[in-house]
Design a protein around this motif. Structure first.
Motif, PDB file in Angstrom:
ATOM      1  N   ALA A 135       3.969 -10.864  -0.673  1.00 24.25           N
ATOM      2  CA  ALA A 135       3.112  -9.944  -1.282  1.00 24.25           C
ATOM      3  C   ALA A 135       3.148  -8.822  -0.405  1.00 24.25           C
ATOM      4  CB  ALA A 135       1.691 -10.464  -1.221  1.00 24.25           C
ATOM      5  N   TRP A 136       2.302  -7.570  -0.846  1.00 23.63           N
ATOM      6  CA  TRP A 136       2.336  -6.416  -0.195  1.00 23.63           C
ATOM      7  C   TRP A 136       1.528  -6.829   0.983  1.00 23.63           C
ATOM      8  CZ3 TRP A 136       5.359  -2.349  -0.908  1.00 23.63           C
ATOM      9  CH2 TRP A 136       5.982  -2.063  -2.120  1.00 23.63           C
ATOM     10  N   HIS A 137       2.021  -6.253   2.349  1.00 23.52           N
ATOM     11  CA  HIS A 137       1.139  -6.681   3.689  1.00 23.52           C
ATOM     12  C   HIS A 137       1.589  -5.659   4.689  1.00 23.52           C
ATOM     13  CE1 HIS A 137       5.177  -8.766   4.151  1.00 23.52           C
ATOM     14  NE2 HIS A 137       4.880  -8.610   5.564  1.00 23.52           N
ATOM     15  N   GLN A 138       0.817  -5.786   5.747  1.00 24.46           N
ATOM     16  CA  GLN A 138       1.347  -5.055   6.994  1.00 24.46           C
ATOM     17  C   GLN A 138       1.599  -6.347   8.076  1.00 24.46           C
ATOM     18  OE1 GLN A 138      -2.422  -2.713   7.076  1.00 24.46           O
ATOM     19  NE2 GLN A 138      -1.304  -1.093   7.396  1.00 24.46           N
ATOM     20  N   ASP A 139       2.536  -5.990   8.761  1.00 28.18           N
ATOM     21  CA  ASP A 139       2.945  -6.918   9.876  1.00 28.18           C
ATOM     22  C   ASP A 139       1.889  -7.370  10.946  1.00 28.18           C
ATOM     23  OD1 ASP A 139       5.576  -7.665   8.787  1.00 28.18           O
ATOM     24  OD2 ASP A 139       6.409  -6.350  10.022  1.00 28.18           O
ATOM     25  N   ALA A 140       1.220  -6.016  11.306  1.00 26.72           N
ATOM     26  CA  ALA A 140       0.074  -6.057  12.213  1.00 26.72           C
ATOM     27  C   ALA A 140      -1.077  -6.798  11.910  1.00 26.72           C
ATOM     28  CB  ALA A 140      -0.121  -4.461  12.378  1.00 26.72           C
ATOM     29  N   SER A 141      -1.043  -7.256  10.537  1.00 25.99           N
ATOM     30  CA  SER A 141      -2.302  -8.121  10.407  1.00 25.99           C
ATOM     31  C   SER A 141      -2.143  -9.385  10.751  1.00 25.99           C
ATOM     32  CB  SER A 141      -2.437  -8.124   8.907  1.00 25.99           C
ATOM     33  OG  SER A 141      -2.923  -7.227   8.245  1.00 25.99           O
ATOM     34  N   TYR A 142      -0.865  -9.848  11.220  1.00 20.53           N
ATOM     35  CA  TYR A 142      -0.280 -11.074  11.461  1.00 20.53           C
ATOM     36  C   TYR A 142      -0.222 -11.351  13.045  1.00 20.53           C
ATOM     37  CZ  TYR A 142       0.399 -12.190   6.471  1.00 20.53           C
ATOM     38  OH  TYR A 142       0.383 -12.429   5.344  1.00 20.53           O
ATOM     39  N   TRP A 143      -0.118 -10.291  13.766  1.00 16.25           N
ATOM     40  CA  TRP A 143       0.181 -10.412  15.302  1.00 16.25           C
ATOM     41  C   TRP A 143      -1.063 -10.281  15.984  1.00 16.25           C
ATOM     42  CZ3 TRP A 143       5.154  -6.482  14.512  1.00 16.25           C
ATOM     43  CH2 TRP A 143       6.218  -7.242  13.625  1.00 16.25           C
ATOM     44  N   PRO A 144      -1.079 -10.818  17.087  1.00 18.72           N
ATOM     45  CA  PRO A 144      -2.071 -10.647  18.073  1.00 18.72           C
ATOM     46  C   PRO A 144      -1.692  -9.639  19.138  1.00 18.72           C
ATOM     47  CG  PRO A 144      -1.135 -12.692  18.410  1.00 18.72           C
ATOM     48  CD  PRO A 144      -0.346 -12.287  17.100  1.00 18.72           C
ATOM     49  N   LEU A 145      -1.362  -8.517  18.683  1.00 17.73           N
ATOM     50  CA  LEU A 145      -0.720  -7.637  19.669  1.00 17.73           C
ATOM     51  C   LEU A 145      -1.379  -6.331  19.785  1.00 17.73           C
ATOM     52  CD1 LEU A 145       3.020  -7.742  18.688  1.00 17.73           C
ATOM     53  CD2 LEU A 145       2.057  -9.019  20.389  1.00 17.73           C
ATOM     54  N   SER A 146      -1.585  -5.681  20.893  1.00 21.00           N
ATOM     55  CA  SER A 146      -2.364  -4.336  21.005  1.00 21.00           C
ATOM     56  C   SER A 146      -1.709  -3.684  22.339  1.00 21.00           C
ATOM     57  CB  SER A 146      -3.573  -4.522  21.077  1.00 21.00           C
ATOM     58  OG  SER A 146      -4.525  -3.430  21.203  1.00 21.00           O
ATOM     59  N   PRO A 147      -1.648  -2.489  22.016  1.00 22.73           N
ATOM     60  CA  PRO A 147      -1.590  -1.436  21.024  1.00 22.73           C
ATOM     61  C   PRO A 147      -0.515  -1.591  19.866  1.00 22.73           C
ATOM     62  CG  PRO A 147      -0.843  -0.213  22.864  1.00 22.73           C
ATOM     63  CD  PRO A 147      -1.148  -1.604  23.397  1.00 22.73           C
ATOM     64  N   SER A 148      -0.804  -0.964  18.770  1.00 24.75           N
ATOM     65  CA  SER A 148       0.369  -1.056  17.672  1.00 24.75           C
ATOM     66  C   SER A 148       1.563  -0.335  17.891  1.00 24.75           C
ATOM     67  CB  SER A 148      -0.462  -0.618  16.396  1.00 24.75           C
ATOM     68  OG  SER A 148       0.511  -0.911  15.179  1.00 24.75           O
ATOM     69  N   SER A 219       7.690   0.103  10.787  1.00 22.47           N
ATOM     70  CA  SER A 219       6.557   0.018  11.637  1.00 22.47           C
ATOM     71  C   SER A 219       5.738  -1.158  11.255  1.00 22.47           C
ATOM     72  CB  SER A 219       5.821   1.194  11.483  1.00 22.47           C
ATOM     73  OG  SER A 219       4.310   1.126  12.039  1.00 22.47           O
ATOM     74  N   ASP A 220       4.992  -1.784  12.143  1.00 25.16           N
ATOM     75  CA  ASP A 220       4.218  -2.758  12.011  1.00 25.16           C
ATOM     76  C   ASP A 220       2.946  -2.642  11.142  1.00 25.16           C
ATOM     77  OD1 ASP A 220       2.848  -1.549  13.945  1.00 25.16           O
ATOM     78  OD2 ASP A 220       2.159  -3.056  15.043  1.00 25.16           O
ATOM     79  N   LEU A 221       2.672  -1.272  10.911  1.00 24.04           N
ATOM     80  CA  LEU A 221       1.889  -0.661  10.022  1.00 24.04           C
ATOM     81  C   LEU A 221       2.264  -0.347   8.567  1.00 24.04           C
ATOM     82  CD1 LEU A 221      -0.283   1.145  12.551  1.00 24.04           C
ATOM     83  CD2 LEU A 221      -0.966  -0.932  11.561  1.00 24.04           C
ATOM     84  N   LEU A 222       3.440  -0.451   8.350  1.00 24.94           N
ATOM     85  CA  LEU A 222       3.962  -0.107   7.169  1.00 24.94           C
ATOM     86  C   LEU A 222       3.659  -1.018   6.112  1.00 24.94           C
ATOM     87  CD1 LEU A 222       5.906   2.452   5.891  1.00 24.94           C
ATOM     88  CD2 LEU A 222       7.566   0.660   6.086  1.00 24.94           C
ATOM     89  N   LEU A 223       3.278  -0.625   4.989  1.00 28.11           N
ATOM     90  CA  LEU A 223       3.059  -1.685   3.890  1.00 28.11           C
ATOM     91  C   LEU A 223       4.380  -1.771   3.207  1.00 28.11           C
ATOM     92  CD1 LEU A 223       0.940  -3.014   2.126  1.00 28.11           C
ATOM     93  CD2 LEU A 223       0.555  -0.675   0.884  1.00 28.11           C
ATOM     94  N   HIS A 224       4.551  -3.336   2.829  1.00 27.76           N
ATOM     95  CA  HIS A 224       5.940  -3.645   2.407  1.00 27.76           C
ATOM     96  C   HIS A 224       5.892  -5.020   1.779  1.00 27.76           C
ATOM     97  CE1 HIS A 224       5.891  -5.445   6.386  1.00 27.76           C
ATOM     98  NE2 HIS A 224       6.621  -6.363   6.247  1.00 27.76           N
ATOM     99  N   GLY A 225       6.582  -5.280   1.121  1.00 31.28           N
ATOM    100  CA  GLY A 225       6.607  -6.700   0.570  1.00 31.28           C
ATOM    101  C   GLY A 225       8.075  -6.739  -0.423  1.00 31.28           C
ATOM    102  N   SER A 226       8.294  -7.966  -1.330  1.00 32.31           N
ATOM    103  CA  SER A 226       9.423  -8.234  -2.014  1.00 32.31           C
ATOM    104  C   SER A 226       8.983  -8.956  -3.361  1.00 32.31           C
ATOM    105  CB  SER A 226      10.465  -8.885  -1.077  1.00 32.31           C
ATOM    106  OG  SER A 226      10.169  -9.917  -0.656  1.00 32.31           O
TER     107      SER A 226
END
Length: 278
Positions: A135-148, A219-226
């Motif tokens: 589904a459409w998502h951003q990788d950053a939503s899944y990763w406990p990383l900061s900053p982006s 980018s980890d903030l790019l909206l993507h899916g398949s």
């Protein structure tokens, strides 16, 4: 082949909610890239991705595919499936070699800087008619990383095109920051567990069609899916994850970060060695 707790592929939402994160896009500041062109760096900053970057020749493509075929057979025999091979560089020497490959690292270094960490590796293999979408998502939503300051490299093991459900991007969507998502329902057959609805409000989908041996970077903030693969052909890709060395990881994810360029002055990333197998 279940993930251990510290190396789980998808952290739980309540875990991430406890971590304060800086989730805005940091454009590349590279002015003299060594592998990319200045125009490509500018394109990444504007669109959030690059695609069709060549890495491997036909012989190497065949070697990579044959290796994955053997690995997939072993994982399925052990009770896993075609999406189970995650944090693979911590277990398989060949995947570690791909994650740290000089050609791939050179591209990423032009975007994220000299001090570079490689921390993730996950095969996304859509078998023919497997019925599962991402589904459409951003990788950053899944990763406990900061900053982006992080990207995904998608290495095509097989050719990927619209017929066998290549990845799709929403160009420029990384400029909208972190987006609201909802948990995916079981009826959606989503490989992951989050869905961002109405992606077209951020732009039009663009196919990330790749020949085997090519990569894309996003980018980890790019909206993507398949979409689901409804074809008679397999579509396998290896996702490789990178971040700048000044990024901080929660949930002990720093334990899987390999220094692939420059240094980590803070010593935050533990820089595990290559696994001895393969």
């Amino acid at each position: 082949m279940a993930e251990s707790k510290e190396f789980q592929a998808v952290p739980q939402e309540e875990d991430l909610s406890q971590i304060e994160r800086d989730l805005k896009f940091y454009p590349s500041t590279t002015t003299k890239p060594k592998r990319l062109t200045v125009e490509q760096v500018e394109q990444f900053n504007q669109d959030g991705y690059l695609r069709s970057l060549p890495i491997f020749d036909e012989r190497e493509v065949l070697e990579n595919r044959e290796y994955f075929d053997r690995l997939l057979e072993a994982v399925i025999a052990a009770g896993g499936d075609s999406y189970s091979i995650s944090t693979a560089h911590m277990k398989y020497g060949k995947v570690y070699d791909l994650l740290t490959h000089p050609k791939i690292v050179a591209y990423v270094k032009d975007l994220l800087g000299e001090n570079l960490i490689a921390w993730g590796s996950h095969f996304f293999c859509k078998m023919p008619h497997d019925g599962k979408s991402v589904a459409w998502h951003q990788d950053a939503s899944y990763w406990p990383l900061s900053p982006s300051k992080a990207v995904t490299v998608w290495l095509a093991i097989d050719d990927a095109d619209p017929e066998n459900a290549n990845m799709r991007f929403i160009a420029g969507s990384h400029h909208f920051g972190h987006m609201t998502y909802r948990p995916s329902g079981s009826h959606e057959d989503n490989v992951l567990n989050q869905t961002i609805d109405n992606p077209e409000q951020y732009g039009s989908p663009i196919d990330d069609a790749l020949k085997a041996g090519e990569i894309s970077i996003h980018s980890d903030l790019l909206l993507h899916g398949s979409e689901a693969n409804q074809s008679d052909r397999r579509r396998c890709g290896l996702t490789l994850r990178y971040c700048a060395a000044d990024v901080r990881a929660g949930m002990d994810w720093n334990a899987k970060g390999v220094i692939v360029s420059g240094s980590d002055p803070s010593g935050h990333w533990l820089n595990p060695p290559r696994p001895e197998n393969d």
